[in-house]
Design a protein around this motif. Sequence first.
Motif, PDB file in Angstrom:
ATOM      1  N   ASP A 128       0.850  -1.122   0.042  1.00 14.73           N
ATOM      2  CA  ASP A 128       0.160   0.196   0.096  1.00 14.73           C
ATOM      3  C   ASP A 128       0.964   0.920  -0.342  1.00 14.73           C
ATOM      4  O   ASP A 128       2.010   1.664   0.721  1.00 14.73           O
ATOM      5  CB  ASP A 128      -0.892   0.053   1.093  1.00 14.73           C
ATOM      6  N   ASN A 149       0.994   6.168  -6.369  1.00 11.58           N
ATOM      7  CA  ASN A 149       0.707   4.678  -6.374  1.00 11.58           C
ATOM      8  C   ASN A 149       1.351   3.354  -7.587  1.00 11.58           C
ATOM      9  O   ASN A 149       1.302   2.912  -7.898  1.00 11.58           O
ATOM     10  CB  ASN A 149      -1.078   4.332  -6.425  1.00 11.58           C
ATOM     11  N   GLN A 172       0.406  -0.225  -4.381  1.00 11.30           N
ATOM     12  CA  GLN A 172       1.312   0.518  -5.414  1.00 11.30           C
ATOM     13  C   GLN A 172       1.939  -0.714  -6.378  1.00 11.30           C
ATOM     14  O   GLN A 172       1.883  -1.720  -6.466  1.00 11.30           O
ATOM     15  CB  GLN A 172       2.874   0.269  -4.535  1.00 11.30           C
TER      16      GLN A 172
END
Length: 459
Positions: free
Chosen positions: A33, A77, A45
């Motif tokens: 994350d 991200n 990510q």
Amino acid sequence: MGTTMKKRMTGLIAFGLIASTILAGCSSSKEGDTGTGTDGKKEEQITLSFETSLYAEAPHKKAIDSLISKYNEKNPNVKITVHGADYENFWDKLTTEVIAGTQGDIVQVYPENIATYNALVDGGAFLNLDTYLKGKELETKLVGQELSKVDDSYYAVSNYAWGTTGIFYRKSLFEKANIDPATVKTLDDFKAAAAKLGVDTNGDGKLDQYGFASVVGSHPFVASEWYRLIARPVSGGIYFPDGEAGPYTADRINVNSDANVWAAKWWQDFINDPKITPPGTRDKKVGREMFWNGQAAMNMDGPWFIGMTQERDQALMDDLGLLPQPAITYEGKEYKPNPHNNPSVAMISKKSKNADEAWKFLEWMTTPEAQQIIGGSGMIPSNKDYVATEEYKNNNPLAVQFFEFQENLYAPAVMDPPIPEQGTLSQIMVNTAQEMFIGKKDAKTSMDDAAGKMKDAIK
């Protein structure tokens, strides 16, 4: 794929290239994350790898780094890593990677490379992009998008920039030699100007300034400079006649046509003139340096050279002029230049685990925000609407001249054949050019040999 090409590709692996070319993180991955979405939830990510030959050049590196930075601001991200090599080494490296399945999520090439690299793997190495492009706005608003097809399907998007070629010159050197650039219109004018510009500037009896920084070395430009400037306009095609049109069969190989042999002999005489071309082997990088240093008065290049010159030395921009490629008279008929349109296009690997995310980045690159960043590379951005703005025209007067050349002085661009065997045909042409222009081998003999090899390659 022809037998010769398969043998060549297999040979690359046998020479042990895989170990040195496998990309670190070559396929996309998810790394836990990071960042927060618009709904307040953390997002996964995502890492995408972007592979390009342009990254080795300073203005392109600056533009690509800026693109990735801006996209990451909007999409925290998504992490995009860039892998590349200089132009001369990029293609064999990519060949090995595609065969091994280690190519990047996104691979930036030119239209003539699409079919060759896609065909290296049974079933194709890259995604069909019809769902993203066919019937959509991008299909018609991007320069060169129509060139990105294989069997009537899109396998790349023309989302970066494009260029064609002209002749850059140093204004100060032309003025010193009393040459009016407006008078350089034909091939004979070009040759006369190049010979006049080769001089001994310090009085030591040795030439230290030359007329034209041509490539006489191992770089593919050793062939492409010659055929873009002279051969292809008069012959209709290096590989096939009628503008490199199909059917792409052995009986239509055109390399040893009378017009191409004439063009090769002309180029041999041109580059062997000591006032025109400096002696010794050199590549495109050396030729550009000679131009920037004032050792060569002219250099054949595209709009990307504007950004390269600006990056090299801002002061040189005031001394940078641009001529169109000259018209050519052959057997009593005048031929217009037809340099090919050279867009950088991007493919998505079938190995990518996040193809939709890769597409989102490629699509964003077509937006005015991204195209403005790309304009800093010196090349002409691909979005037709953006380039048509007065802001772009006012800020890029030299680049705009390439538009004017295409519209007023050039014949329709002639592209390399969109066939899987094109990589093999191109290498045969590079080898033949080296024989003729470095080894000074008889042009007719060399071209006949090349024709035989090309016919074998496409059987």
